[in-house]
Design a protein around this motif. Structure first.
Motif, PDB file in Angstrom:
ATOM      1  N   PHE A 139       0.829  -1.205   0.000  1.00  0.00           N
ATOM      2  CA  PHE A 139       0.000   0.000   0.000  1.00  0.00           C
ATOM      3  C   PHE A 139       0.866   1.258   0.000  1.00  0.00           C
ATOM      4  O   PHE A 139       0.614   2.217  -0.747  1.00  0.00           O
ATOM      5  CB  PHE A 139      -0.930  -0.009   1.225  1.00  0.00           C
ATOM      6  CG  PHE A 139      -1.771   1.210   1.339  1.00  0.00           C
ATOM      7  CD1 PHE A 139      -2.846   1.414   0.472  1.00  0.00           C
ATOM      8  CD2 PHE A 139      -1.501   2.184   2.286  1.00  0.00           C
ATOM      9  CE1 PHE A 139      -3.619   2.558   0.558  1.00  0.00           C
ATOM     10  CE2 PHE A 139      -2.272   3.333   2.382  1.00  0.00           C
ATOM     11  CZ  PHE A 139      -3.339   3.517   1.520  1.00  0.00           C
ATOM     12  N   SER A 140       1.934   1.256   0.844  1.00  0.00           N
ATOM     13  CA  SER A 140       2.802   2.436   0.897  1.00  0.00           C
ATOM     14  C   SER A 140       3.559   2.617  -0.424  1.00  0.00           C
ATOM     15  O   SER A 140       3.785   3.753  -0.873  1.00  0.00           O
ATOM     16  CB  SER A 140       3.783   2.322   2.067  1.00  0.00           C
ATOM     17  OG  SER A 140       4.607   1.200   1.916  1.00  0.00           O
ATOM     18  N   GLN A 142       2.434   1.737  -3.476  1.00  0.00           N
ATOM     19  CA  GLN A 142       1.484   2.283  -4.444  1.00  0.00           C
ATOM     20  C   GLN A 142       1.197   3.766  -4.187  1.00  0.00           C
ATOM     21  O   GLN A 142       1.085   4.568  -5.116  1.00  0.00           O
ATOM     22  CB  GLN A 142       0.168   1.484  -4.402  1.00  0.00           C
ATOM     23  CG  GLN A 142       0.258   0.104  -5.017  1.00  0.00           C
ATOM     24  CD  GLN A 142       0.638   0.158  -6.492  1.00  0.00           C
ATOM     25  OE1 GLN A 142       0.227   1.056  -7.230  1.00  0.00           O
ATOM     26  NE2 GLN A 142       1.436  -0.802  -6.911  1.00  0.00           N
ATOM     27  N   LYS A 143       1.119   4.126  -2.911  1.00  0.00           N
ATOM     28  CA  LYS A 143       0.866   5.528  -2.569  1.00  0.00           C
ATOM     29  C   LYS A 143       2.035   6.411  -3.011  1.00  0.00           C
ATOM     30  O   LYS A 143       1.849   7.488  -3.589  1.00  0.00           O
ATOM     31  CB  LYS A 143       0.652   5.638  -1.062  1.00  0.00           C
ATOM     32  CG  LYS A 143       0.177   6.994  -0.611  1.00  0.00           C
ATOM     33  CD  LYS A 143      -0.114   6.988   0.867  1.00  0.00           C
ATOM     34  CE  LYS A 143      -0.531   8.366   1.327  1.00  0.00           C
ATOM     35  NZ  LYS A 143      -0.729   8.414   2.783  1.00  0.00           N
ATOM     36  N   SER A 146       2.000   6.791  -6.815  1.00  0.00           N
ATOM     37  CA  SER A 146       0.957   7.706  -7.299  1.00  0.00           C
ATOM     38  C   SER A 146       1.340   9.166  -7.030  1.00  0.00           C
ATOM     39  O   SER A 146       1.088  10.052  -7.859  1.00  0.00           O
ATOM     40  CB  SER A 146      -0.387   7.368  -6.669  1.00  0.00           C
ATOM     41  OG  SER A 146      -0.310   7.530  -5.272  1.00  0.00           O
ATOM     42  N   GLU A 147       1.983   9.430  -5.863  1.00  0.00           N
ATOM     43  CA  GLU A 147       2.452  10.794  -5.570  1.00  0.00           C
ATOM     44  C   GLU A 147       3.546  11.212  -6.557  1.00  0.00           C
ATOM     45  O   GLU A 147       3.574  12.345  -7.027  1.00  0.00           O
ATOM     46  CB  GLU A 147       2.989  10.868  -4.136  1.00  0.00           C
ATOM     47  CG  GLU A 147       1.920  10.763  -3.069  1.00  0.00           C
ATOM     48  CD  GLU A 147       1.008  11.972  -3.037  1.00  0.00           C
ATOM     49  OE1 GLU A 147       1.471  13.085  -3.352  1.00  0.00           O
ATOM     50  OE2 GLU A 147      -0.183  11.797  -2.718  1.00  0.00           O
TER      51      GLU A 147
END
Length: 198
Positions: A139-140, A142-143, A146-147
Motif C-alpha cells: 500500500f505504501s 502504491q501511494k 501515485s504521488e
C-alpha cells in the motif's frame, strides 16, 4: 433434312466413342472437349484359400494367448530393488532390536495435543502478521508511486523500470533445521548404476 440426319448420326457415333469427355454445341466450333479423365480399372482382389486365412488367424490367436499367459505368470513378481532389500542379519535380530515402549498416560496424551494446538495458533498468528506487513508495504509503495506520478511522469516511468542489478537475487535466511557442520553436500556428477529390468 439430310443435315439433321448427318448431325444425329455423327452425334451418336462420337458419343458412343467418348461418352465422358465430348459434347456438341451450336457455336461455330460445333465440338468442344473437356479434359481427359485418366482412370484405371480396379485391381482384382486375390482370392485366398479359406484354409490359409483360417491358419493365419489361428497363429495370431495363439501368439496373443501366449503373451497373455506370460503376463499373467509375471503379474505378481515385483522388480527387486537392492536398496530396499533388508539384510538377513537384521531380520534375525528383529526381536533384539524392537523397543518396548511403555504406553503413554492420558495426561501425557492430553499435554501433547494441547502443545500441538498451541503451536498451530502461534504459526497462524505469525502468518497473519507477515501478510499484514506485506499489505502495508504494498500500500505504501502504491501511494508513493501515485504521488511521484503527480509530480513527474518521467520520474514515475524511471521508478517502475526493473533494476538489472537486482536480477541475480540471493537470499539466505533462517531454515527449519540448523546446518550440519562439515557436511559435504552431494552435488556434482551423477552416475546411474541402477540395474535395468526389461
Amino acid at each position: 433434312m439430310n443435315f439433321r440426319l448427318i448431325s444425329s448420326v455423327t452425334r451418336l457415333h462420337v458419343s458412343s466413342l467418348l461418352p465422358r469427355n465430348f459434347m456438341t454445341n451450336s457455336s461455330p466450333l460445333f465440338f468442344k472437349t473437356t479434359e481427359c479423365m485418366f482412370a484405371e480399372p480396379l485391381k482384382k482382389k486375390k482370392r485366398l484359400d479359406p484354409a490359409i486365412i483360417k491358419h493365419r488367424e489361428e497363429r495370431k490367436r495363439k501368439k496373443l494367448e501366449k503373451q497373455i499367459r506370460r503376463l499373467e505368470r509375471n503379474a505378481r513378481q515385483l522388480k527387486p530393488i537392492d536398496e530396499l532389500e533388508v539384510p538377513l542379519k537384521l531380520i534375525d535380530q528383529k526381536e533384539q532390536r524392537t523397543r518396548v515402549l511403555p504406553p503413554l498416560s492420558d495426561s501425557e496424551l492430553e499435554e501433547r495435543v494441547l502443545l500441538e494446538k498451541e503451536w498451530c495458533r502461534y504459526k497462524l498468528s505469525q502468518r497473519l502478521k507477515d501478510l499484514q506487513i506485506i499489505d502495508r508495504l504494498l500500500f505504501s509503495q502504491q501511494k508513493a508511486l501515485s504521488e511521484l506520478r503527480r509530480e513527474s511522469e518521467e520520474l514515475y516511468q524511471a521508478a517502475i523500470q526493473i533494476d538489472p542489478s537486482l536480477i541475480p537475487f540471493k537470499a539466505k535466511g533462517p531454515v527449519r533445521t540448523p546446518p550440519i557442520k562439515g557436511y559435504d553436500s552431494p552435488d556434482g556428477e551423477y552416475v546411474d548404476v541402477s540395474k535395468k529390468w526389461e
